[in-house]
Design an enzyme around this catalytic site. Structure first.
Site, PDB file in Angstrom:
ATOM      1  N   LYS A 167       0.793   3.092   3.729  1.00  0.00           N
ATOM      2  CA  LYS A 167       1.461   3.550   4.864  1.00  0.00           C
ATOM      3  C   LYS A 167       2.960   3.812   4.969  1.00  0.00           C
ATOM      4  CE  LYS A 167      -0.358  -0.129   6.742  1.00  0.00           C
ATOM      5  NZ  LYS A 167      -0.926  -0.638   5.683  1.00  0.00           N
ATOM      6  N   ARG A 192      -3.279  -3.087  15.338  1.00  0.00           N
ATOM      7  CA  ARG A 192      -4.020  -3.793  14.263  1.00  0.00           C
ATOM      8  C   ARG A 192      -5.028  -4.851  14.726  1.00  0.00           C
ATOM      9  NH1 ARG A 192       0.479  -4.318  10.338  1.00  0.00           N
ATOM     10  NH2 ARG A 192      -0.395  -5.290   8.421  1.00  0.00           N
ATOM     11  N   ARG A 223       4.765  -4.710  -6.104  1.00  0.00           N
ATOM     12  CA  ARG A 223       5.891  -3.822  -5.007  1.00  0.00           C
ATOM     13  C   ARG A 223       7.163  -4.659  -5.015  1.00  0.00           C
ATOM     14  NH1 ARG A 223       4.227  -2.844   0.867  1.00  0.00           N
ATOM     15  NH2 ARG A 223       3.755  -5.233   0.974  1.00  0.00           N
ATOM     16  N   ARG A 233       8.823  -8.758  -1.253  1.00  0.00           N
ATOM     17  CA  ARG A 233       8.628  -9.576   0.112  1.00  0.00           C
ATOM     18  C   ARG A 233       7.834 -11.052  -0.081  1.00  0.00           C
ATOM     19  NH1 ARG A 233       5.503  -4.864   3.658  1.00  0.00           N
ATOM     20  NH2 ARG A 233       4.210  -6.611   4.105  1.00  0.00           N
ATOM     21  N   ARG A 268      -4.001 -11.588   4.469  1.00  0.00           N
ATOM     22  CA  ARG A 268      -3.809 -10.508   4.852  1.00  0.00           C
ATOM     23  C   ARG A 268      -4.945  -9.188   5.000  1.00  0.00           C
ATOM     24  NH1 ARG A 268       1.182  -9.007   1.572  1.00  0.00           N
ATOM     25  NH2 ARG A 268       1.293  -6.841   2.262  1.00  0.00           N
TER      26      ARG A 268
HETATM   27  P1  AP5 Z   1       3.455   0.757   0.853  1.00  0.00           P
HETATM   28  O1  AP5 Z   1       3.620   2.063   1.151  1.00  0.00           O
HETATM   29  O2  AP5 Z   1       4.502  -0.170   0.836  1.00  0.00           O
HETATM   30  O3  AP5 Z   1       2.105   0.292   1.477  1.00  0.00           O
HETATM   31  P2  AP5 Z   1       1.675  -0.208   2.918  1.00  0.00           P
HETATM   32  O4  AP5 Z   1       0.424   0.348   3.397  1.00  0.00           O
HETATM   33  O5  AP5 Z   1       2.948   0.044   3.639  1.00  0.00           O
HETATM   34  O6  AP5 Z   1       1.382  -1.885   2.901  1.00  0.00           O
HETATM   35  P3  AP5 Z   1       2.255  -3.212   3.568  1.00  0.00           P
HETATM   36  O7  AP5 Z   1       2.016  -4.298   2.549  1.00  0.00           O
HETATM   37  O8  AP5 Z   1       3.207  -2.704   3.979  1.00  0.00           O
HETATM   38  O9  AP5 Z   1       1.146  -3.115   4.709  1.00  0.00           O
HETATM   39  P4  AP5 Z   1       0.904  -4.344   5.603  1.00  0.00           P
HETATM   40  O10 AP5 Z   1       0.182  -3.717   6.761  1.00  0.00           O
HETATM   41  O11 AP5 Z   1       0.180  -5.707   4.982  1.00  0.00           O
HETATM   42  O12 AP5 Z   1       2.299  -4.911   5.819  1.00  0.00           O
HETATM   43  P5  AP5 Z   1       3.239  -4.918   7.275  1.00  0.00           P
HETATM   44  O13 AP5 Z   1       4.524  -4.702   6.978  1.00  0.00           O
HETATM   45  O14 AP5 Z   1       2.752  -3.687   8.064  1.00  0.00           O
HETATM   46  O15 AP5 Z   1       2.807   0.620  -0.822  1.00  0.00           O
HETATM   47  C1  AP5 Z   1       2.356  -0.363  -1.735  1.00  0.00           C
HETATM   48  C2  AP5 Z   1       2.673  -0.324  -2.925  1.00  0.00           C
HETATM   49  O16 AP5 Z   1       1.973   0.486  -3.431  1.00  0.00           O
HETATM   50  C3  AP5 Z   1       4.383  -0.068  -3.122  1.00  0.00           C
HETATM   51  O17 AP5 Z   1       4.479  -0.764  -4.113  1.00  0.00           O
HETATM   52  C4  AP5 Z   1       4.309   1.365  -3.309  1.00  0.00           C
HETATM   53  O18 AP5 Z   1       5.194   1.635  -4.230  1.00  0.00           O
HETATM   54  C5  AP5 Z   1       3.110   1.507  -4.074  1.00  0.00           C
HETATM   55  N1  AP5 Z   1       2.299   2.704  -3.977  1.00  0.00           N
HETATM   56  C6  AP5 Z   1       2.177   3.559  -2.793  1.00  0.00           C
HETATM   57  N2  AP5 Z   1       1.416   4.553  -2.942  1.00  0.00           N
HETATM   58  C7  AP5 Z   1       0.969   4.521  -4.431  1.00  0.00           C
HETATM   59  C8  AP5 Z   1       0.255   5.631  -5.047  1.00  0.00           C
HETATM   60  N3  AP5 Z   1      -0.297   6.680  -4.295  1.00  0.00           N
HETATM   61  N4  AP5 Z   1      -0.155   5.131  -6.335  1.00  0.00           N
HETATM   62  C9  AP5 Z   1       0.341   4.164  -6.894  1.00  0.00           C
HETATM   63  N5  AP5 Z   1       1.339   3.125  -6.334  1.00  0.00           N
HETATM   64  C10 AP5 Z   1       1.546   3.346  -4.768  1.00  0.00           C
HETATM   65  O19 AP5 Z   1       2.934  -6.112   8.040  1.00  0.00           O
HETATM   66  C11 AP5 Z   1       3.579  -7.381   7.465  1.00  0.00           C
HETATM   67  C12 AP5 Z   1       3.115  -8.485   8.366  1.00  0.00           C
HETATM   68  O20 AP5 Z   1       3.700  -8.322   9.745  1.00  0.00           O
HETATM   69  C13 AP5 Z   1       1.704  -8.772   8.746  1.00  0.00           C
HETATM   70  O21 AP5 Z   1       0.904  -9.244   7.835  1.00  0.00           O
HETATM   71  C14 AP5 Z   1       1.701  -9.526   9.967  1.00  0.00           C
HETATM   72  O22 AP5 Z   1       2.137 -10.736   9.967  1.00  0.00           O
HETATM   73  C15 AP5 Z   1       2.979  -8.748  10.624  1.00  0.00           C
HETATM   74  N6  AP5 Z   1       2.634  -7.649  11.558  1.00  0.00           N
HETATM   75  C16 AP5 Z   1       2.882  -6.315  11.347  1.00  0.00           C
HETATM   76  N7  AP5 Z   1       2.402  -5.629  12.161  1.00  0.00           N
HETATM   77  C17 AP5 Z   1       1.816  -6.438  13.036  1.00  0.00           C
HETATM   78  C18 AP5 Z   1       0.765  -6.002  14.123  1.00  0.00           C
HETATM   79  N8  AP5 Z   1       0.700  -5.027  14.810  1.00  0.00           N
HETATM   80  N9  AP5 Z   1       0.161  -7.266  14.631  1.00  0.00           N
HETATM   81  C19 AP5 Z   1       0.310  -8.421  14.415  1.00  0.00           C
HETATM   82  N10 AP5 Z   1       1.231  -8.671  13.087  1.00  0.00           N
HETATM   83  C20 AP5 Z   1       1.739  -7.872  12.488  1.00  0.00           C
HETATM   84 MG    MG Z   2       4.303  -1.270   4.855  1.00  0.00          MG
END
Ligand code: AP5
Ligand code: MG
Ligand code: ZN
Length: 216
Positions: A15, A90, A129, A162, A173
């Site tokens: 994402k 979410r 990552r 992270r 997660r």
């Molecule tokens: P990346 O693009 O970073 O993936 P992502 O989908 O953004 O994954 P996240 O871990 O950020 O999602 P998340 O939903 O767990 O975290 P968030 O910050 O939203 O890619 C991942 C890796 O793969 C990278 O290394 C990248 O380089 C690599 N990659 C990408 N594409 C690739 C490809 N095609 N081929 C190979 N490699 C590739 O949330 C974190 C925390 O915040 C949650 O756990 C929660 O505690 C809180 N939070 C956030 N939003 C909410 C909400 N709405 N409600 C409640 N709590 C929330």
């Molecule tokens: Mg992300």
């Protein structure tokens, strides 16, 4: 052009990677609740103190808090020509709150991009990552290397791992994703705005499909 957009998908689906490319092209605000919480933690604000333990464990931050920050952010003037939500909604409560809010603002969601990816690949991506401390751009030690090791290509900031990118938090997660967030796919299918993209096919494929969907 469809510019009121939600990016959905499990942790590690790509994402954030897609969002960085789309905002460079379309110049719409990138609203990542995860990034907003990480910034609040860095700045030691009340929100940061509240979010920190939930995030480290891999749990969701409570709905009222998360809905509150998104309400405030989406009402700002810079969202009048579009926005890119990443990691929100979410839960069903968040999706329902978003529906009400965007109706009131006349900024209805018109595209939901769901990036899917199998679990084995998600674990590989998350465990390697690295993220830019300044701008949040994601990299990977094997798959997405920066030009200079440890340094962000976009802004020159330092890369770090992270605190929730460990085996234990990732289990929580993923289970939260399957139990609370995945059911939203059918919520958005009913609205007719949902498109599924296969995240395993690589970030260039996902980006080129996304720009076809958004349009010019
Ligand atoms: P990346 O693009 O970073 O993936 P992502 O989908 O953004 O994954 P996240 O871990 O950020 O999602 P998340 O939903 O767990 O975290 P968030 O910050 O939203 O890619 C991942 C890796 O793969 C990278 O290394 C990248 O380089 C690599 N990659 C990408 N594409 C690739 C490809 N095609 N081929 C190979 N490699 C590739 O949330 C974190 C925390 O915040 C949650 O756990 C929660 O505690 C809180 N939070 C956030 N939003 C909410 C909400 N709405 N409600 C409640 N709590 C929330
Ligand atoms: Mg992300
Ligand atoms: Zn950066």
């Amino acid at each position: 052009m469809k510019s009121n957009i939600i990016l959905m998908g499990p942790p590690g689906a790509g994402k954030g990677t897609l969002a960085k490319r789309l905002i460079a092209k379309y110049k719409i605000p990138h609203i990542s609740t995860g990034d907003m919480f990480r910034e609040a933690i860095k700045a030691n604000t009340k929100l940061g103190l509240l979010a920190k333990d939930y995030m480290t464990r891999g749990d969701l931050v409570p709905d009222d808090v998360t809905i509150g920050i998104v309400n405030e952010r989406l009402a700002k003037d810079d969202c009048s020509h579009g926005y890119l939500l990443d990691g929100f909604p979410r839960t069903l409560a968040q999706a329902e709150a978003l529906k009400k809010l965007t109706e009131n603002l006349k900024r209805d969601v018109n595209l939901v991009i769901n990036i899917d990816c199998d679990q084995e690949e998600l674990v590989k991506r998350i465990s390697g990552r690295r993220v830019c401390k300044n701008c949040g751009a994601p990299y990977h030690v094997l798959f997405v290397k920066p030009k200079v090791e440890g340094v962000c290509d976009i802004c020159g900031g330092p890369l770090f791992q992270r605190s929730d990118d460990n085996e234990e938090s990732l289990k929580v997660r993923l289970s939260n994703y399957y139990n609370m967030t995945k059911p939203l796919i059918s919520f958005y299918e009913k609205s007719g705005n949902l498109v599924n993209l296969d995240g395993i096919k690589g970030s260039d494929y996902v980006y080129s499909e996304a720009i076809k969907l958004i349009g010019e």
